[in-house]
Design an enzyme around this catalytic site. Structure first.
Site, PDB file in Angstrom:
ATOM      1  N   TYR A  48      34.883  23.323  45.019  1.00 46.01           N
ATOM      2  CA  TYR A  48      35.839  22.646  45.886  1.00 46.01           C
ATOM      3  C   TYR A  48      35.093  21.635  46.758  1.00 46.01           C
ATOM      4  O   TYR A  48      33.893  21.424  46.599  1.00 46.01           O
ATOM      5  CB  TYR A  48      36.635  23.673  46.684  1.00 46.01           C
ATOM      6  CG  TYR A  48      37.443  24.596  45.786  1.00 46.01           C
ATOM      7  CD1 TYR A  48      38.369  24.071  44.881  1.00 46.01           C
ATOM      8  CD2 TYR A  48      37.269  25.968  45.816  1.00 46.01           C
ATOM      9  CE1 TYR A  48      39.090  24.897  44.033  1.00 46.01           C
ATOM     10  CE2 TYR A  48      37.987  26.808  44.967  1.00 46.01           C
ATOM     11  CZ  TYR A  48      38.892  26.267  44.075  1.00 46.01           C
ATOM     12  OH  TYR A  48      39.606  27.078  43.229  1.00 46.01           O
TER      13      TYR A  48
ATOM     14  N   ARG B 295      31.186  30.960  52.508  1.00 48.39           N
ATOM     15  CA  ARG B 295      31.048  31.338  51.096  1.00 48.39           C
ATOM     16  C   ARG B 295      30.359  30.204  50.359  1.00 48.39           C
ATOM     17  O   ARG B 295      30.743  29.045  50.481  1.00 48.39           O
ATOM     18  CB  ARG B 295      32.400  31.638  50.456  1.00 48.39           C
ATOM     19  CG  ARG B 295      32.292  31.887  48.939  1.00 48.39           C
ATOM     20  CD  ARG B 295      33.554  32.432  48.318  1.00 48.39           C
ATOM     21  NE  ARG B 295      33.650  33.873  48.499  1.00 48.39           N
ATOM     22  CZ  ARG B 295      34.347  34.694  47.703  1.00 48.39           C
ATOM     23  NH1 ARG B 295      35.009  34.210  46.670  1.00 48.39           N
ATOM     24  NH2 ARG B 295      34.396  35.984  47.945  1.00 48.39           N
TER      25      ARG B 295
ATOM     26  N   SER C  77      38.526  40.686  48.703  1.00 44.08           N
ATOM     27  CA  SER C  77      38.012  39.339  48.485  1.00 44.08           C
ATOM     28  C   SER C  77      39.146  38.312  48.477  1.00 44.08           C
ATOM     29  O   SER C  77      40.270  38.619  48.086  1.00 44.08           O
ATOM     30  CB  SER C  77      37.281  39.291  47.149  1.00 44.08           C
ATOM     31  OG  SER C  77      36.511  38.119  47.028  1.00 44.08           O
ATOM     32  N   PRO C  78      38.881  37.074  48.911  1.00 45.83           N
ATOM     33  CA  PRO C  78      39.900  36.024  48.803  1.00 45.83           C
ATOM     34  C   PRO C  78      40.345  35.841  47.356  1.00 45.83           C
ATOM     35  O   PRO C  78      39.512  35.710  46.458  1.00 45.83           O
ATOM     36  CB  PRO C  78      39.183  34.777  49.328  1.00 45.83           C
ATOM     37  CG  PRO C  78      38.065  35.294  50.170  1.00 45.83           C
ATOM     38  CD  PRO C  78      37.642  36.585  49.545  1.00 45.83           C
TER      39      PRO C  78
ATOM     40  N   GLN D 230      40.213  32.211  55.021  1.00 49.85           N
ATOM     41  CA  GLN D 230      39.247  31.348  54.353  1.00 49.85           C
ATOM     42  C   GLN D 230      39.816  29.935  54.326  1.00 49.85           C
ATOM     43  O   GLN D 230      40.877  29.698  53.740  1.00 49.85           O
ATOM     44  CB  GLN D 230      38.975  31.829  52.930  1.00 49.85           C
ATOM     45  CG  GLN D 230      37.865  31.048  52.223  1.00 49.85           C
ATOM     46  CD  GLN D 230      37.742  31.431  50.760  1.00 49.85           C
ATOM     47  OE1 GLN D 230      38.610  31.100  49.950  1.00 49.85           O
ATOM     48  NE2 GLN D 230      36.662  32.123  50.403  1.00 49.85           N
TER      49      GLN D 230
ATOM     50  N   ARG E 170      39.610  41.996  41.786  1.00 49.46           N
ATOM     51  CA  ARG E 170      40.473  42.620  40.776  1.00 49.46           C
ATOM     52  C   ARG E 170      40.742  44.102  41.030  1.00 49.46           C
ATOM     53  O   ARG E 170      41.861  44.566  40.778  1.00 49.46           O
ATOM     54  CB  ARG E 170      39.878  42.404  39.382  1.00 49.46           C
ATOM     55  CG  ARG E 170      40.013  40.961  38.905  1.00 49.46           C
ATOM     56  CD  ARG E 170      39.362  40.767  37.539  1.00 49.46           C
ATOM     57  NE  ARG E 170      39.545  39.399  37.052  1.00 49.46           N
ATOM     58  CZ  ARG E 170      38.767  38.382  37.357  1.00 49.46           C
ATOM     59  NH1 ARG E 170      37.741  38.566  38.183  1.00 49.46           N
ATOM     60  NH2 ARG E 170      38.988  37.178  36.873  1.00 49.46           N
TER      61      ARG E 170
END
Length: 770
Positions: A576, A624, A414-415, A494, A718
């Protein structure tokens, strides 16, 4: 003022009042009296001894084990009478599939209460039937302990709502408890597709010739069937006809039964002075995971144990809540996933039959691919065969195609923002090692962090960019290494813009906190700071400025293509810039780029279209999104479906489904795989591939989500920080060594788990008595 009993916090030998004569309250009375026969224990129950408003109850082997240890007399009485079975039948579209190895025990609720009444009388517990209990506060004045086991409509909880701070959530299905004069030979789920919509039957045996039958329907279906306006008996007769094959033509019987909507109950606190909540008064969990009586009995076991282990009452009640709350919250998360699965049942009914059955069995995320394979390997093998999974291949190691890109497995790194770029936004050796290591670690797709499309679009001074020629060259170094050093691994970029969440410190220096100096001006959909009084007020972009931002994305996409990225993801999540346009909490514009969802989608779709136009046609492009803001008035799951549908219509190859991080006062429902239901809903409503993300931490979760058809790819963050070789290790742990997870040639010698110690010691064979 807090209630207080006469014992000043010391319970042994004291007086105990139990409000409510359900299984939890009765069993608590049994245990407390058994542990100290000197206690004076009274149970108040407003109904008659033989009144009950359910039919059979299910108890797990774990719960029965606790009962056996605490009170063998009750356990033996239950053992003589409960019905056991280990199969689950799933009937749908004329076909019944069976999965075995599950293990259930059930007994009639009335008989369970009778057994507990007998045990109470034998121990000297006073039972007061047909008697309303005095208010808990009144009982608390002359009792050492008041146990409020007065159910989902608890008067005690309501009377002290300012202390317990209850939260009640009403859900979207109606259900009714009934019985049938036959004993199913399995736990049974039956699906009926009618002119009004989809209904489901949950059934299980509880006697030699008796089964509990619960009929459930979405509120809209229930109303379209006219059951909100006709006598209950008439609707029950119609249900018996709809499920006539399952019932063998037999009628359904009620017992003061009524259609109701399930309510999930939580409380901020479970005790107040010497008053404590137990069972449904403290918490509820949807019946589809069979947990109501189980949780109440386990509460009673824990409460009794804590009272035995602690010298003073406040310590005992605090220990009781500390022990039970995590268990209950975990169960409630599983129950919510299960109830939401049934609320959204229509989106699954067209799945192939075995996938549908597997999806139903794993709906709560408590039953998984791995433990279901242990329970019934032939069933799981049949599901995998239907899904086209090669023998001996875990579902996570099947390939997946997006546009012209074939991923060798379903794992995505994942980013993850690393905040480790040079001051000018150039990725360096850290990014080469970080991304290169995870590419070598076996994932099918490795994603960069959010790469910023302009200098002012950075989150922090340590964020990477694609707004200068030197960025392109630096990223090319990373992609070249991935393609050469880890052939078969894809790498994606991304692209995003920080919007109102920019100009902040590095995460470990103060997340979302402004820079101590050198802050740059922020832009957003509307002039709303992320945190009022903390973050700066952003400038609301004009129409002309929007065009400039759009061009920043286009130029970054062109550089990303030349840098050799295999996939591009547009970041429209986490508050964002583009996400800020989508959420009604952050977009309060009155022009064409605000207002309703279509207006809020306008600018993100314009950016998507502009980027799609310059991104190479054979390379996939994903988006996303935050599928919910976890805040009142924000983006909802229903909005997310429409957002995904809009991007799909504009050519998105997949939707990467995250949640939240849009507003600081969000209240997310954290838990294992907690975001996956949103991905599941989008996948099956929009019919577009989805990437699920959010506390997916085990390869078993990945296999379960893929095989059930809830996700096409699973992104893990993680776990890949903890173990860059997470995917290769997942393959090794499952005994898989196929093309979905090849070890790089230099690493092959490490493809087996290293020995950890001596394992050849002789086993003990004889035990000699003294």
């Amino acid at each position: 003022m807090s209630p207080g009993g006469p014992g000043d916090g010391a319970l042994p030998g004291g007086r105990v009042a139990v409000i409510g004569g359900g299984p939890g309250g009765l069993y608590a009375a049994v245990l407390l009296k058994r542990l100290d026969p000197a206690r004076d224990v009274t149970v108040w129950e407003r109904n008659a001894p033989d009144d009950t408003f359910g039919f059979g109850v299910v108890l797990s082997d774990e719960t029965l084990g606790g009962i056996e240890q605490a009170d063998p007399v009750v356990h033996e009485a239950l053992r003589r009478e409960y019905v056991r079975w280990d199969a689950i039948d799933i009937a749908h579209r004329g076909r019944t599939l069976t999965s075995g190895g599950h293990g259930f025990a059930a007994i009639g609720r009335r008989r369970l209460l009778q057994l507990l009444h007998e045990r109470c009388r034998a121990l000297g517990v006073r039972l007061r039937f047909r008697t309303e209990a005095p208010p808990a506060a009144e009982l608390a004045r002359d009792h050492d302990l008041v146990i409020a086991a007065d159910g989902v409509h608890s008067a005690t909880r309501g009377a002290h709502a300012e202390i317990f701070r209850p939260h009640l959530t009403t859900h979207r299905c109606r259900y009714i408890w009934l019985s049938a004069d036959l004993a199913f030979d399995a736990f049974r789920f039956d699906i009926a597709e009618t002119a009004h919509g989809v209904l489901q039957l949950h059934g299980y045996p509880y006697g030699e010739r008796a089964s509990t039958v619960i009929i459930e329907a979405h509120e809209d279906v229930w109303r379209r069937a006219g059951w909100d306006a006709c006598p209950v008996e008439e609707s029950v007769d119609q249900c018996a006809k709809l499920f006539a094959d399952t019932l063998g033509g037999r009628p359904l019987h009620g017992n003061n039964s009524a259609w109701t909507a399930f309510r999930t109950v939580t409380n901020a606190r479970w005790s107040h002075g010497n008053i404590v909540l137990l069972g449904d008064a403290a918490h509820t969990a949807h019946f589809s995971i069979g947990s109501g009586t189980k949780l109440a009995v386990e509460d009673a076991l824990a409460l009794a144990a804590c009272l035995q282990e602690h010298a003073v009452l406040p310590d005992a009640l605090a220990a009781y809540e500390a022990e039970r709350r995590p268990v209950v919250e975990s169960t409630q998360r599983a129950a919510r996933a299960s109830l939401e699965w049934f609320e959204n049942l229509p989106q699954y009914v067209d799945q192939p039959p075995r996938r549908f059955a597997f999806n139903l069995l794993t709906r709560s995320r408590r039953v998984t691919h791995d433990n279901l394979r242990l329970r019934d390997p032939r069933f799981v093998a049949a599901v995998e065969e239907e899904a086209g999974v090669a023998p001996g291949t875990p579902p996570m190691f099947t390939p997946f195609r997006l546009a012209g890109l074939t991923l060798r497995n379903r794992v995505v790194v994942s980013p993850m923002d690393m905040y480790s770029a040079d001051a000018d936004g150039t990725p360096g050796d850290f990014h080469l090692v970080h991304l290169g290591a995870r590419a070598l670690g076996g994932a099918g797709l490795v994603m960069t962090e959010m790469v910023c499309v302009s200098r002012r679009g950075r989150i922090t001074p340590g964020c990477t960019g694609l707004y200068a020629p030197e960025h392109e060259a630096a990223w090319r170094r990373v992609t070249d290494f991935v393609h050469a050093g880890a052939p078969g691994t894809a790498i994606g970029v991304q692209l995003g813009h920080s919007g109102r969440k920019g100009s902040t410190r590095l995460m470990w220096e103060g997340i979302d906190q402004p820079l101590p100096e050198g802050n740059w001006p922020l832009v957003a959909a509307s002039p709303i700071p992320y945190r009022t009084g903390v973050n700066q007020i952003p400038h609301a972009l004009t129409t002309e400025e929007l065009a400039g931002v759009r061009e920043d994305f286009v130029r970054a996409a062109e550089r990303a293509a030349r840098a050799g990225f295999d996939l591009l993801e547009l970041h429209c999540a986490h508050g964002y810039l583009l996400s800020g346009f989508l959420s009604p909490l952050t977009n309060q514009r009155t022009d064409a780029y605000g207002g309703d969802l279509a207006g809020r989608l306008r600018f993100p779709l314009e950016v998507f279209d502009a980027v799609r136009a310059v991104w190479p046609a054979g390379r996939p492009m994903t988006v996303r999104i935050s599928a919910t803001d976890w805040a009142a008035g924000g983006t909802t799951a229903e909005d997310a479906v429409e957002i995904a549908r809009a991007f799909a219509a504009h050519g998105a190859d997949a939707i990467d489904v995250s949640t939240g991080q849009v507003v600081p006062d969000e209240q997310p429902a954290f838990g294992r795989s907690y975001q996956t239901p949103f991905a599941d809903r989008i996948r099956n409503a929009v019919r577009i591939p989805v990437i699920a993300v959010g506390a997916i931490s085990s390869w078993d979760d990945v296999n379960s989500l893929i095989l059930a058809g809830r996700a096409d790819l699973c992104a893990l963050a993680r776990p890949h920080l903890y173990d860059p070789n997470w995917t290769l290790h997942a393959a090794a742990e499952q005994g898989y060594s196929g093309p979905g997870a090849p070890w790089p040639a230099p690493y092959r010698a490490g493809s087996r788990t290293p020995p950890t110690g001596r394992t050849d010691a002789p086993k003990q064979r004889l035990t000699l008595g003294t």
